[in-house]
Design a protein around this motif. Structure first.
Motif, PDB file in Angstrom:
ATOM      1  N   LEU A  14       0.842  -1.197   0.000  1.00 31.88           N
ATOM      2  CA  LEU A  14       0.000   0.000   0.000  1.00 31.88           C
ATOM      3  C   LEU A  14       0.878   1.249   0.000  1.00 31.88           C
ATOM      4  O   LEU A  14       0.618   2.203  -0.733  1.00 31.88           O
ATOM      5  N   ALA A  15       1.938   1.223   0.811  1.00 35.55           N
ATOM      6  CA  ALA A  15       2.856   2.367   0.874  1.00 35.55           C
ATOM      7  C   ALA A  15       3.559   2.577  -0.464  1.00 35.55           C
ATOM      8  O   ALA A  15       3.692   3.710  -0.939  1.00 35.55           O
ATOM      9  N   VAL A  16       3.997   1.495  -1.082  1.00 38.71           N
ATOM     10  CA  VAL A  16       4.674   1.593  -2.381  1.00 38.71           C
ATOM     11  C   VAL A  16       3.721   2.174  -3.427  1.00 38.71           C
ATOM     12  O   VAL A  16       4.086   3.092  -4.174  1.00 38.71           O
ATOM     13  N   LEU A  17       2.507   1.674  -3.470  1.00 44.81           N
ATOM     14  CA  LEU A  17       1.532   2.188  -4.434  1.00 44.81           C
ATOM     15  C   LEU A  17       1.263   3.672  -4.184  1.00 44.81           C
ATOM     16  O   LEU A  17       1.159   4.460  -5.130  1.00 44.81           O
ATOM     17  N   GLY A  18       1.174   4.051  -2.918  1.00 40.73           N
ATOM     18  CA  GLY A  18       0.959   5.454  -2.578  1.00 40.73           C
ATOM     19  C   GLY A  18       2.092   6.341  -3.049  1.00 40.73           C
ATOM     20  O   GLY A  18       1.864   7.443  -3.568  1.00 40.73           O
ATOM     21  N   LEU A  19       3.314   5.865  -2.895  1.00 38.81           N
ATOM     22  CA  LEU A  19       4.472   6.637  -3.373  1.00 38.81           C
ATOM     23  C   LEU A  19       4.450   6.780  -4.889  1.00 38.81           C
ATOM     24  O   LEU A  19       4.731   7.849  -5.428  1.00 38.81           O
ATOM     25  N   LEU A  20       4.112   5.684  -5.565  1.00 39.32           N
ATOM     26  CA  LEU A  20       4.133   5.707  -7.024  1.00 39.32           C
ATOM     27  C   LEU A  20       2.984   6.526  -7.603  1.00 39.32           C
ATOM     28  O   LEU A  20       3.009   6.853  -8.796  1.00 39.32           O
ATOM     29  N   GLY A  48      14.735  -5.927   2.515  1.00 37.43           N
ATOM     30  CA  GLY A  48      14.399  -7.170   1.811  1.00 37.43           C
ATOM     31  C   GLY A  48      12.916  -7.281   1.543  1.00 37.43           C
ATOM     32  O   GLY A  48      12.495  -7.670   0.451  1.00 37.43           O
ATOM     33  N   SER A  49      12.106  -6.916   2.538  1.00 37.61           N
ATOM     34  CA  SER A  49      10.652  -6.958   2.371  1.00 37.61           C
ATOM     35  C   SER A  49      10.199  -5.985   1.298  1.00 37.61           C
ATOM     36  O   SER A  49       9.295  -6.283   0.517  1.00 37.61           O
ATOM     37  N   VAL A  53       8.076  -6.973  -1.980  1.00 36.58           N
ATOM     38  CA  VAL A  53       6.780  -6.371  -2.271  1.00 36.58           C
ATOM     39  C   VAL A  53       6.780  -5.748  -3.662  1.00 36.58           C
ATOM     40  O   VAL A  53       5.818  -5.899  -4.421  1.00 36.58           O
ATOM     41  N   VAL A  54       7.861  -5.065  -4.008  1.00 39.73           N
ATOM     42  CA  VAL A  54       7.961  -4.455  -5.338  1.00 39.73           C
ATOM     43  C   VAL A  54       7.863  -5.541  -6.407  1.00 39.73           C
ATOM     44  O   VAL A  54       7.131  -5.398  -7.395  1.00 39.73           O
ATOM     45  N   GLU A  55       8.549  -6.641  -6.196  1.00 39.00           N
ATOM     46  CA  GLU A  55       8.491  -7.753  -7.155  1.00 39.00           C
ATOM     47  C   GLU A  55       7.073  -8.312  -7.266  1.00 39.00           C
ATOM     48  O   GLU A  55       6.570  -8.575  -8.363  1.00 39.00           O
ATOM     49  N   ALA A  56       6.398  -8.474  -6.116  1.00 43.23           N
ATOM     50  CA  ALA A  56       5.030  -9.005  -6.125  1.00 43.23           C
ATOM     51  C   ALA A  56       4.063  -8.041  -6.821  1.00 43.23           C
ATOM     52  O   ALA A  56       3.187  -8.471  -7.581  1.00 43.23           O
ATOM     53  N   LEU A  57       4.233  -6.748  -6.591  1.00 44.21           N
ATOM     54  CA  LEU A  57       3.382  -5.746  -7.251  1.00 44.21           C
ATOM     55  C   LEU A  57       3.604  -5.758  -8.761  1.00 44.21           C
ATOM     56  O   LEU A  57       2.662  -5.625  -9.541  1.00 44.21           O
ATOM     57  N   ASP A  58       4.859  -5.942  -9.149  1.00 48.19           N
ATOM     58  CA  ASP A  58       5.190  -6.010 -10.576  1.00 48.19           C
ATOM     59  C   ASP A  58       4.553  -7.258 -11.199  1.00 48.19           C
ATOM     60  O   ASP A  58       3.923  -7.182 -12.259  1.00 48.19           O
ATOM     61  N   GLN A  59       4.666  -8.397 -10.527  1.00 48.85           N
ATOM     62  CA  GLN A  59       4.080  -9.631 -11.042  1.00 48.85           C
ATOM     63  C   GLN A  59       2.559  -9.553 -11.122  1.00 48.85           C
ATOM     64  O   GLN A  59       1.953 -10.141 -12.016  1.00 48.85           O
ATOM     65  N   ALA A  60       1.944  -8.804 -10.201  1.00 51.96           N
ATOM     66  CA  ALA A  60       0.486  -8.652 -10.207  1.00 51.96           C
ATOM     67  C   ALA A  60       0.023  -7.665 -11.278  1.00 51.96           C
ATOM     68  O   ALA A  60      -1.172  -7.551 -11.531  1.00 51.96           O
ATOM     69  N   GLY A  61       0.964  -6.959 -11.885  1.00 52.25           N
ATOM     70  CA  GLY A  61       0.606  -5.982 -12.907  1.00 52.25           C
ATOM     71  C   GLY A  61       0.160  -4.643 -12.345  1.00 52.25           C
ATOM     72  O   GLY A  61      -0.388  -3.812 -13.059  1.00 52.25           O
ATOM     73  N   TRP A  62       0.427  -4.417 -11.056  1.00 60.80           N
ATOM     74  CA  TRP A  62       0.023  -3.165 -10.424  1.00 60.80           C
ATOM     75  C   TRP A  62       1.059  -2.068 -10.631  1.00 60.80           C
ATOM     76  O   TRP A  62       0.739  -0.883 -10.551  1.00 60.80           O
ATOM     77  N   ILE A  63       2.312  -2.472 -10.843  1.00 63.47           N
ATOM     78  CA  ILE A  63       3.378  -1.537 -11.189  1.00 63.47           C
ATOM     79  C   ILE A  63       4.144  -2.130 -12.358  1.00 63.47           C
ATOM     80  O   ILE A  63       4.011  -3.332 -12.648  1.00 63.47           O
ATOM     81  N   THR A  64       4.917  -1.297 -13.012  1.00 59.72           N
ATOM     82  CA  THR A  64       5.693  -1.786 -14.148  1.00 59.72           C
ATOM     83  C   THR A  64       7.053  -1.106 -14.178  1.00 59.72           C
ATOM     84  O   THR A  64       7.194   0.035 -13.718  1.00 59.72           O
ATOM     85  N   GLU A  65       8.028  -1.819 -14.714  1.00 61.20           N
ATOM     86  CA  GLU A  65       9.356  -1.232 -14.888  1.00 61.20           C
ATOM     87  C   GLU A  65       9.258  -0.118 -15.912  1.00 61.20           C
ATOM     88  O   GLU A  65       8.694  -0.304 -16.984  1.00 61.20           O
ATOM     89  N   GLN A  66       9.801   1.029 -15.554  1.00 63.20           N
ATOM     90  CA  GLN A  66       9.786   2.159 -16.477  1.00 63.20           C
ATOM     91  C   GLN A  66      11.143   2.304 -17.155  1.00 63.20           C
ATOM     92  O   GLN A  66      11.220   2.380 -18.364  1.00 63.20           O
ATOM     93  N   THR A  67      12.202   2.349 -16.341  1.00 62.52           N
ATOM     94  CA  THR A  67      13.563   2.455 -16.877  1.00 62.52           C
ATOM     95  C   THR A  67      14.529   1.798 -15.899  1.00 62.52           C
ATOM     96  O   THR A  67      14.173   1.504 -14.766  1.00 62.52           O
ATOM     97  N   THR A  68      15.747   1.629 -16.353  1.00 65.95           N
ATOM     98  CA  THR A  68      16.827   1.201 -15.483  1.00 65.95           C
ATOM     99  C   THR A  68      17.899   2.276 -15.566  1.00 65.95           C
ATOM    100  O   THR A  68      18.292   2.686 -16.666  1.00 65.95           O
ATOM    101  N   GLU A  69      18.340   2.752 -14.401  1.00 62.49           N
ATOM    102  CA  GLU A  69      19.302   3.853 -14.343  1.00 62.49           C
ATOM    103  C   GLU A  69      20.579   3.380 -13.681  1.00 62.49           C
ATOM    104  O   GLU A  69      20.581   2.470 -12.867  1.00 62.49           O
ATOM    105  N   ARG A  70      21.663   4.043 -14.029  1.00 63.40           N
ATOM    106  CA  ARG A  70      22.931   3.834 -13.337  1.00 63.40           C
ATOM    107  C   ARG A  70      23.521   5.208 -13.071  1.00 63.40           C
ATOM    108  O   ARG A  70      23.623   6.034 -13.969  1.00 63.40           O
ATOM    109  N   ASP A  71      23.884   5.445 -11.817  1.00 59.23           N
ATOM    110  CA  ASP A  71      24.489   6.714 -11.427  1.00 59.23           C
ATOM    111  C   ASP A  71      25.939   6.435 -11.061  1.00 59.23           C
ATOM    112  O   ASP A  71      26.223   5.905  -9.990  1.00 59.23           O
ATOM    113  N   GLY A  72      26.836   6.768 -11.969  1.00 58.50           N
ATOM    114  CA  GLY A  72      28.261   6.535 -11.726  1.00 58.50           C
ATOM    115  C   GLY A  72      28.556   5.064 -11.554  1.00 58.50           C
ATOM    116  O   GLY A  72      28.164   4.231 -12.362  1.00 58.50           O
ATOM    117  N   ARG A  73      29.244   4.748 -10.454  1.00 60.21           N
ATOM    118  CA  ARG A  73      29.645   3.367 -10.189  1.00 60.21           C
ATOM    119  C   ARG A  73      28.613   2.614  -9.345  1.00 60.21           C
ATOM    120  O   ARG A  73      28.836   1.462  -8.990  1.00 60.21           O
TER     121      ARG A  73
END
Length: 194
Positions: A14-20, A48-49, A53-73
């Motif tokens: 719920l917190a993750v969805l609220g942030l997103l 870890g939790s 949760v992020v993985e479970a939300l992604d698998q449920a189709g409630w969130i989706t990967e938008q991009t992958t970023e790398r900041d320096g090293r």
């Protein structure tokens, strides 16, 4: 559709969805934002939790990967965004949680059910100590609310602190009243059988 089985039931979801709802984020930023906003007092937040949760939300189709970023090293970070389904599920889940009381099993309630085993003096002292700790908690919550108001944070964004302070105050009142009843002898105590 109250109390239906959800593919994600951990309240951290719920917190993750609220942030997103605000903007896309990567899990590390989610955790940092929740801690910064003191939401770790409302949600059991472990790194870890959070990733689980992020993985479970992604698998449920409630969130989706938008991009992958790398900041320096630093390691790559996957940024997630809320899907239309996720927003709908978030609102429905939130509505159900606000509307319908759910039976919870707090450890204090379990302990109170066996208060008699402590004996009157020890029970009264334990309740008085708890009341003092709750006083400290209420003061802390009240100070946090005052700080938020000073920073012009809308009350709605920190309303859980108001609720937590009210609940802690009510519990403190109960502990104090019950300890006083024990000390006055108006709370009947069984005669020990052992």
């Amino acid at each position: 559709m109250a109390n239906r089985k959800r593919p994600v039931s951990n309240l951290l979801g719920l917190a993750v969805l609220g942030l997103l709802l605000e903007r896309p984020m990567h899990p590390y930023e989610m955790g940092a934002t929740l801690r910064e906003r003191n939401k770790d007092t409302s949600f059991k937040l472990r790194t870890g939790s959070l990733y689980d949760v992020v993985e479970a939300l992604d698998q449920a189709g409630w969130i989706t990967e938008q991009t992958t970023e790398r900041d320096g090293r630093r390691p790559e970070r996957t940024v997630y965004s809320l899907t239309e389904l996720g927003q709908s599920e978030f609102v429905q889940w939130l509505d159900e949680l606000v509307r319908a009381p759910v039976k919870e099993y707090p450890s204090f309630l379990a302990a109170v059910s066996y208060l008699g085993a402590l004996g009157p003096e020890r029970a009264a002292r334990a309740l008085e100590e708890r009341a003092a700790l709750l006083d400290t908690e209420v003061r802390g919550l009240t100070e946090a609310q005052a700080e938020a108001i000073a920073q012009q944070v809308p009350r709605l964004f920190v309303i859980e602190a108001d609720y937590a302070a009210a609940m802690a105050h009510a519990e403190r009142t109960w502990c104090t009243r019950t300890a006083q009843e024990i000390r006055k002898g108006t709370l009947a105590w069984p005669t020990p059988t052992v």
